[in-house]
Design a protein around this motif. Structure first.
Motif, PDB file in Angstrom:
ATOM      1  N   PRO A 129      26.692  21.983  34.929  1.00 40.34           N
ATOM      2  CA  PRO A 129      25.800  22.646  33.967  1.00 40.34           C
ATOM      3  C   PRO A 129      26.011  24.158  33.973  1.00 40.34           C
ATOM      4  O   PRO A 129      26.192  24.761  35.026  1.00 40.34           O
ATOM      5  CB  PRO A 129      24.406  22.274  34.463  1.00 40.34           C
ATOM      6  N   PHE A 161      22.307  18.730  29.869  1.00 43.67           N
ATOM      7  CA  PHE A 161      21.861  18.046  31.084  1.00 43.67           C
ATOM      8  C   PHE A 161      20.351  17.813  31.076  1.00 43.67           C
ATOM      9  O   PHE A 161      19.847  16.961  31.805  1.00 43.67           O
ATOM     10  CB  PHE A 161      22.249  18.874  32.314  1.00 43.67           C
ATOM     11  N   ASP A 162      19.632  18.579  30.273  1.00 47.81           N
ATOM     12  CA  ASP A 162      18.181  18.429  30.191  1.00 47.81           C
ATOM     13  C   ASP A 162      17.765  17.277  29.285  1.00 47.81           C
ATOM     14  O   ASP A 162      16.602  16.899  29.256  1.00 47.81           O
ATOM     15  CB  ASP A 162      17.541  19.728  29.676  1.00 47.81           C
ATOM     16  N   GLY A 182      21.797  13.530  29.879  1.00 43.64           N
ATOM     17  CA  GLY A 182      21.778  14.322  31.101  1.00 43.64           C
ATOM     18  C   GLY A 182      22.017  13.476  32.336  1.00 43.64           C
ATOM     19  O   GLY A 182      22.716  13.904  33.270  1.00 43.64           O
ATOM     20  N   LYS A 197      23.609  23.910  29.872  1.00 45.63           N
ATOM     21  CA  LYS A 197      22.554  23.249  30.645  1.00 45.63           C
ATOM     22  C   LYS A 197      21.659  22.371  29.770  1.00 45.63           C
ATOM     23  O   LYS A 197      21.136  21.352  30.232  1.00 45.63           O
ATOM     24  CB  LYS A 197      21.716  24.311  31.353  1.00 45.63           C
ATOM     25  N   MET A 215      25.725  12.813  32.416  1.00 46.47           N
ATOM     26  CA  MET A 215      26.479  14.013  32.764  1.00 46.47           C
ATOM     27  C   MET A 215      26.394  14.293  34.263  1.00 46.47           C
ATOM     28  O   MET A 215      27.393  14.619  34.908  1.00 46.47           O
ATOM     29  CB  MET A 215      25.944  15.209  31.979  1.00 46.47           C
ATOM     30  N   ASN A 216      25.200  14.155  34.810  1.00 47.95           N
ATOM     31  CA  ASN A 216      25.031  14.359  36.249  1.00 47.95           C
ATOM     32  C   ASN A 216      25.763  13.278  37.043  1.00 47.95           C
ATOM     33  O   ASN A 216      26.365  13.553  38.083  1.00 47.95           O
ATOM     34  CB  ASN A 216      23.547  14.363  36.613  1.00 47.95           C
TER      35      ASN A 216
END
Length: 310
Positions: free
Chosen positions: A118, A102-103, A108, A99, A111-112
């Motif tokens: 995640p 993604f932060d 991030g 995760k 990736m999203n």
């Protein structure tokens, strides 16, 4: 894996007779992942003159879900592990990643945008459910069952998540071995990101049965990955060796300079402890800077005013 039987297709070396596949009706049209990110990555790899050899891509289904269990030796694995799917009608692999990635603001967002998955290690069950849902919707999902990079370049103890996900979703569980990617960029070794001409083998094995107890199924997957790794490394050494010995990217079992599995495990443990200490220090520093709650501030202000009136 005889190299004289290899031909170039879509920029990769594949066995002669590897079938051409029509583009996937949906995945091949994804704007960000398939029409921007992948062409950019292929351009970078071409500039590096990476010699990419893909075997067993026919084991990846052209439609429907499948879980790709990939060994983890370097930071390029997220790229290399998706190449067999690309040869199967430009299919896409949604990788499960921690995760924290993604932060990160820019990464991030990408990736999203590519619909990767995640993984919150503190709440693993939710991540597994998410992966199962994607597989049931017909997507390809990539997982690194070793969880972290293997510094020894051997197969570490696997987590049971891969077999549990594949069994629950009722999809093929495909072992995938990458060898040579650790020569590009990995932990503890100088990176080689220039025009390196590095050869890389990627091989997809036959499906592994994920049914039965998670422990037994995970042992089957582990054995399949180890056997596949041995085959790939033997072919790699035969084609590009002999090597001088002591190379940091080669495992101890082949005469390389990589740490043994025992030493690698200790190094990983020390790294986890350093990260934990860093997180705790950051948390403590943040707590010191944290302002007092408003109620306490108001109470303190009222007390000061009362003292001043006296």
């Amino acid at each position: 894996m005889a190299m004289e039987n290899m031909v170039k297709k879509q920029g990769f070396w594949v066995p002669r007779g590897t079938p051409d596949v029509s583009p996937h009706p949906k995945e091949s049209k994804e704007l960000l992942y398939n029409r921007i990110i992948i062409p950019f990555i292929k351009t970078v790899m071409k500039a590096q003159d990476l010699q990419l050899h893909v075997f067993g891509s026919e084991n990846v289904p052209t439609t429907g879900g499948a879980l790709l269990a990939v060994n983890h030796t370097g930071y390029y694995d997220f790229i290399l592990g998706g190449l067999p799917a690309h040869l199967r009608g430009r299919r896409l692999v949604r990788f499960m990643a921690k995760k924290e990635i993604f932060d990160t603001p820019a990464v991030g967002t990408l990736m999203n945008g590519m619909s990767h998955i995640p993984v919150n290690r503190a709440k693993g069950a939710g991540s597994l459910d998410h992966a199962v849902d994607r597989l049931r919707r017909g997507q390809l999902v990539g997982i690194f069952p070793e969880a972290t990079i293997s510094r020894s370049f051997e197969i570490k103890n696997l987590k049971t998540g891969a077999v549990r996900i594949a069994d629950t979703a009722d999809v093929p569980l495909l072992p995938v071995i990458i060898w040579g990617g650790q020569r590009i960029i990995t932990k503890d070794i100088d990176r080689d990101l220039g025009r390196s001409h590095i050869p890389v083998f990627i091989r997809v094995g036959a499906p592994v049965d994920p049914s039965g107890s998670p422990e037994e199924a995970t042992e089957r997957l582990s054995q399949a990955m180890k056997e596949l790794l041995d085959e790939v490394r033997t072919a790699y050494e035969a084609e590009f060796g002999p090597f001088e010995g002591g190379e940091p990217w080669r495992p101890e079992s082949l005469g390389g300079g990589a740490p043994s599995m025992e030493r690698a495990s200790l190094m990983e443990m020390a790294e986890r402890e350093r990260r934990q200490a860093k997180r705790e220090a950051k948390k403590a520093a943040k707590a010191e800077k944290k302002p007092l709650p408003r109620r306490l501030m108001n109470k303190a202000t009222g007390l000061v005013k009362k003292i001043m009136r006296k």
